[in-house]
Design an enzyme around this catalytic site. Structure first.
Site, PDB file in Angstrom:
ATOM      1  N   SER A  33       0.823  -1.208   0.000  1.00  0.00           N
ATOM      2  CA  SER A  33       0.000   0.000   0.000  1.00  0.00           C
ATOM      3  C   SER A  33       0.857   1.257   0.000  1.00  0.00           C
ATOM      4  CB  SER A  33      -0.905  -0.002   1.234  1.00  0.00           C
ATOM      5  OG  SER A  33      -1.539   1.255   1.409  1.00  0.00           O
TER       6      SER A  33
ATOM      7  N   TYR B  89      -2.305   5.423  -4.456  1.00  0.00           N
ATOM      8  CA  TYR B  89      -3.390   6.385  -4.265  1.00  0.00           C
ATOM      9  C   TYR B  89      -3.032   7.633  -5.059  1.00  0.00           C
ATOM     10  CZ  TYR B  89      -5.514   3.814  -0.375  1.00  0.00           C
ATOM     11  OH  TYR B  89      -6.138   2.874   0.393  1.00  0.00           O
TER      12      TYR B  89
ATOM     13  N   THR C 155      -5.765   2.590  -7.151  1.00  0.00           N
ATOM     14  CA  THR C 155      -7.045   2.589  -6.435  1.00  0.00           C
ATOM     15  C   THR C 155      -7.893   3.763  -6.896  1.00  0.00           C
ATOM     16  OG1 THR C 155      -6.154   1.456  -4.497  1.00  0.00           O
ATOM     17  CG2 THR C 155      -8.113   2.796  -4.167  1.00  0.00           C
TER      18      THR C 155
ATOM     19  N   LYS D 205      -8.262  -0.851  -9.364  1.00  0.00           N
ATOM     20  CA  LYS D 205      -8.973  -1.398  -8.198  1.00  0.00           C
ATOM     21  C   LYS D 205     -10.077  -0.442  -7.743  1.00  0.00           C
ATOM     22  CE  LYS D 205      -7.994  -3.097  -3.491  1.00  0.00           C
ATOM     23  NZ  LYS D 205      -8.716  -2.092  -2.690  1.00  0.00           N
TER      24      LYS D 205
ATOM     25  N   HIS E  43     -13.630  -1.469  -1.433  1.00  0.00           N
ATOM     26  CA  HIS E  43     -12.651  -1.066  -0.423  1.00  0.00           C
ATOM     27  C   HIS E  43     -12.944  -1.726   0.924  1.00  0.00           C
ATOM     28  CE1 HIS E  43      -9.340   1.992  -0.465  1.00  0.00           C
ATOM     29  NE2 HIS E  43      -9.362   1.753   0.821  1.00  0.00           N
TER      30      HIS E  43
END
Length: 387
Positions: A107, A130, A156, A252, A276
């Site tokens: 992440s 992100y 994402t 995603k 999520h």
């Protein structure tokens, strides 16, 4: 190691060993948590077709996800703050995934940095991005992932605005934890966790601290992060990020057939049907409930994966039988990590693999490629009849 028969066993140990704020961070959804709950309960509505007198020898769960060989079509999902669930959590989870033969996804909001994980592992892992307003930072992050030889970029799409998670606000979630009276009282009961964290490689967000001007402590980091998620993200920006990366891309956060078609049109290597983990739009449908509609919409034009709600190998099988080519586990591996570190992640994967293998055999199939809707009994109105 205690006798572990399912993921719930790991969860019970995890709850005992990890500070409350980090347990709540993993084990919560946004607002009323309806979507969080239905992500798992909707799997229970799907039944399995038992078949007999079928040769079950020579079974094989091996497959591929975006062209990468995997021991089973399961990847470790990107989970923020994993290094707060257990000391050096991302590094240990990545090592466990590598040794088991499944992908690990790091992440953006990890404690261990891209470089930490790359130094600790021998095979390429995936990096989740992100999108943020600071485009220079995003570009440098992408370059760092390239330098670390990450084999896929997972972008994402469903966190342009942060969904409110009540427990995190009430717990004052931070990394490292703020030492309030209630936090200190809870930490005193988690002394094993505390001793491990004293020896941790990092205790702050390794992909951010030291890479953004003005970020020096938890308070400045929190303010920066809250303002950085990019609400203006659109398909044009997604395409630019894909081009900037130049390698394999997984998009995603897809939960609608039209969005799935657009992602396929952009040329994504895979999409992840995901809400999520129920942590963004509460009241949205579960991932498994919308999977059939998305499969009908995109067919073979893009590889489809599923995330959110998987707690067993039977859940994996159901997703594969409905058309997914891969699945992701987040909370399931976090339970194992918090319970017993790297060995716990391995145990979580072993549990899921055994459940997948046994269920596949009892459904009359010898390999995951042969799974289809014929192996399932799906309610006629599973997709819902909505006005």
């Amino acid at each position: 190691m205690p006798v572990i028969t399912n993921i719930a066993d790991l969860k019970r140990i995890y709850e005992r060993r990890v500070p409350r704020m980090f347990y709540d961070y993993a084990e919560s959804g946004s607002w009323t948590e309806q979507t969080f709950r239905e992500n798992t309960s909707d799997f229970d509505q799907i039944r399995l077709r038992q078949r007999v007198a079928v040769d079950m020898t020579g079974r094989n769960t091996a497959s591929q996800m975006i062209g990468q060989d995997v021991a089973m079509p399961v990847a470790l999902a990107p989970v923020g703050l994993t290094g707060m669930q257990h000391a050096d959590g991302e590094m240990k989870a990545a090592r466990a995934a590598e040794e088991f033969g499944v992908p690990f996804t790091l992440s953006t909001m990890s404690i261990n940095s891209i470089e930490d994980v790359a130094d600790y592992t021998n095979k390429p892992f995936w990096f989740q991005l992100y999108t943020m307003k600071d485009t220079d930072y995003v570009s440098r992050l992408i370059q760092r992932a390239k330098d670390a030889k990450c084999s896929a970029l997972v972008i994402t799409l469903d966190l342009q605005i942060l969904g409110q998670r009540h427990k995190d606000l009430k717990n004052g979630l931070s990394a490292p934890p703020k030492l309030t009276p209630s936090t200190v009282a809870n930490l005193m009961t988690k002394w094993t966790w505390g001793l491990q964290m004293l020896r941790a490689h990092r205790r702050e967000f390794g992909n951010i601290v030291g890479h953004v001007d003005g970020i020096s402590d938890a308070s400045s980091l929190g303010a920066w992060t809250a303002e950085q998620f990019d609400p203006s993200l659109d398909w044009g920006k997604v395409e630019k990020l894909m081009n900037e990366w130049g390698g394999k891309v997984i998009l995603k956060g897809i939960l609608d057939a039209e969005d799935a078609k657009m992602a396929a049109k952009l040329g994504a290597d895979a999409i992840v049907v995901s809400n999520h983990g129920g942590r963004q739009l509460d009241g949205a449908l579960s991932s498994i409930r919308v999977l059939p509609e998305i499969m009908d919409a995109v067919g073979d034009s893009v590889e489809v994966h599923l995330d959110s709600g998987i707690r067993s190998g039977q859940d994996v099988l159901k997703a594969l039988a409905l058309g997914a080519k891969g699945t992701y586990v987040g909370r399931a591996f976090v339970y194992g990590l918090g319970a017993m570190g790297q060995a716990g992640v391995t145990k979580a994967l072993e549990v899921i693999h055994k459940e997948l293998d046994t269920t596949m055999a009892l459904c009359g199939e010898k390999n995951v490629a042969g799974l289809s809707r014929d192996n399932l009994l799906v309610p006629a109105d599973f997709g819902g009849r909505w006005a």
